[in-house]
Design an enzyme around this catalytic site. Sequence first.
Site, PDB file in Angstrom:
ATOM      1  N   HIS A  36       9.145  -9.526 -52.038  1.00  0.00           N
ATOM      2  CA  HIS A  36       8.031  -8.582 -51.957  1.00  0.00           C
ATOM      3  C   HIS A  36       6.679  -9.253 -52.215  1.00  0.00           C
ATOM      4  O   HIS A  36       5.628  -8.602 -52.078  1.00  0.00           O
ATOM      5  CB  HIS A  36       8.243  -7.439 -52.958  1.00  0.00           C
ATOM      6  CG  HIS A  36       7.744  -6.116 -52.451  1.00  0.00           C
ATOM      7  ND1 HIS A  36       6.871  -5.999 -51.388  1.00  0.00           N
ATOM      8  CD2 HIS A  36       7.996  -4.839 -52.866  1.00  0.00           C
ATOM      9  CE1 HIS A  36       6.605  -4.736 -51.170  1.00  0.00           C
ATOM     10  NE2 HIS A  36       7.272  -4.000 -52.053  1.00  0.00           N
ATOM     11  N   ASP A  68       6.123  -7.047 -46.854  1.00  0.00           N
ATOM     12  CA  ASP A  68       6.001  -5.634 -47.208  1.00  0.00           C
ATOM     13  C   ASP A  68       7.121  -4.836 -46.548  1.00  0.00           C
ATOM     14  O   ASP A  68       7.816  -5.317 -45.652  1.00  0.00           O
ATOM     15  CB  ASP A  68       4.634  -5.072 -46.814  1.00  0.00           C
ATOM     16  CG  ASP A  68       4.306  -5.303 -45.355  1.00  0.00           C
ATOM     17  OD1 ASP A  68       5.203  -5.114 -44.499  1.00  0.00           O
ATOM     18  OD2 ASP A  68       3.157  -5.688 -45.053  1.00  0.00           O
TER      19      ASP A  68
END
Length: 490
Positions: free
Chosen positions: A460, A464
């Site tokens: 992350h 995204d």
Amino acid sequence: MAAVTALRSSCRTAGRLVCIHRVRSCSGIRFIKSKYVCVFDKSALKYSHQQRLFRTSAVSCGQIVQFKLSDIGEGITEVTVKEWYIKEGDSVSQFDSICEVQSDKASVTITSRYDGIIRKLHYNLDEIAYVGKPLVDIEIDASKGVAPEEDVVETPPMSHEEHTHQEIKGHKTLATPAVRRLAMENNIKLSEVVGTGKDNRILKEDILNYLAKQTGAILPPSPKAEIIPPLPKSETVPKDKARKIPVPVSRPIVFSGKDKTEPITGFHKAMVKTMSAALKIPHFGYCDEIDLTQLVQLREELKPLAQIRGVKLSFMPFFIKAASLGLLQYPILNASLDESCQNVTYKASHNIGVAMDTEQGLIVPNVKNVQVCSVFEIASELNRLQSLGSAGQLGTNDLTGGTFTLSNIGTIGGTYAKPVILPPEVAIGALGKIQVLPRFNGKGEVFKAQIMNVSWSADHRIIDGATMARFSNLWKSYLENPASMLLDLK
């Protein structure tokens, strides 16, 4: 009398000189006849004789050389000794296999640098051997000599070309000691195998492919469970006798087992390092289901064609190729992040790893350059990796350099998972089992569908959720409509 005394003194002096001179210059000597023994000095005779014994011992016993474990690359500093091919007292020649060692990345066969006799093994099986430390002691012929630095300095690693030559029927065949041993164990003549490596070098997969063509199988047979046949109907116990069977008296269970502690070695040690590094990555997950009905039909049509060409065709080659096509559109998923989190490297090659469950533990070999491979070529390479993985013979090159990973947990069971990213990669997918489930079509009608679930994990810090979802949707579209892959295949 004086003359006799002088003569004896002169003979004694000459005797010393002759004895010492002849001991030093001759390999074997009888000093003089017994009637002259009284003429020689005992101390001189004893000294000369001892000196001769020392010299003879040095020539007959040879020179002991400590064969040290060389640097095998990839920053490996220690290995586990898995198998000895020799024992103390055995004679070895140059390039003969000494032992097989296993690092946290691959198995390596160590070969001898000398002709001689094994005098000492420094390690037992499953013990840790360290790079630069003695592996075995070899007694060699002192007359042949050894380079001075080889006795005191770490043995330098042999070049790959240096230990791969073997003369067979008048022509030179290139093969590593591990390949020759594999051929010998299966009674295969290297002269009958066609090498596919550089300069027609015979590789392990060439031996395995040759063996598969001869026997139809290369995997070791799995142990069969003992099957107890049911009792015939005629031997059924009558009801009246069944009533007379005494009820066993329950006894307390006595457990005598003890806890056992053992070191973490091999691939398990690599898993500890990798998973510890993975804890630093902030994971996020994304799951979906894929209708593989059309792909199941397509594979059934192509399986006979692949078998004719000697390749087992599973679903995984299609999954891998579809992932590669998706990575072309979303290259951030085929990237790596440096330790300082300041730079992202986009990988040009799609080296897609496939998690495998083996007797040695979890390993993740990868198919190199999937972006330029056909589905059939991917299937062929997977067959090779699976065969070597089952035999514990995967090389370092097969286990390193991965850029993206797929884990097919469905072969064991389960539908969803939470896969852990393998650093320095940034994404991984886990594939569940294929199930026949009811689904609705566009007209609202129920039909039988082949459903598989997929679970993605991504880093992350640089990926995204929207990017992961778009990639998954593209990958899903290729698999649900496999004909659409033809538009993007190169």
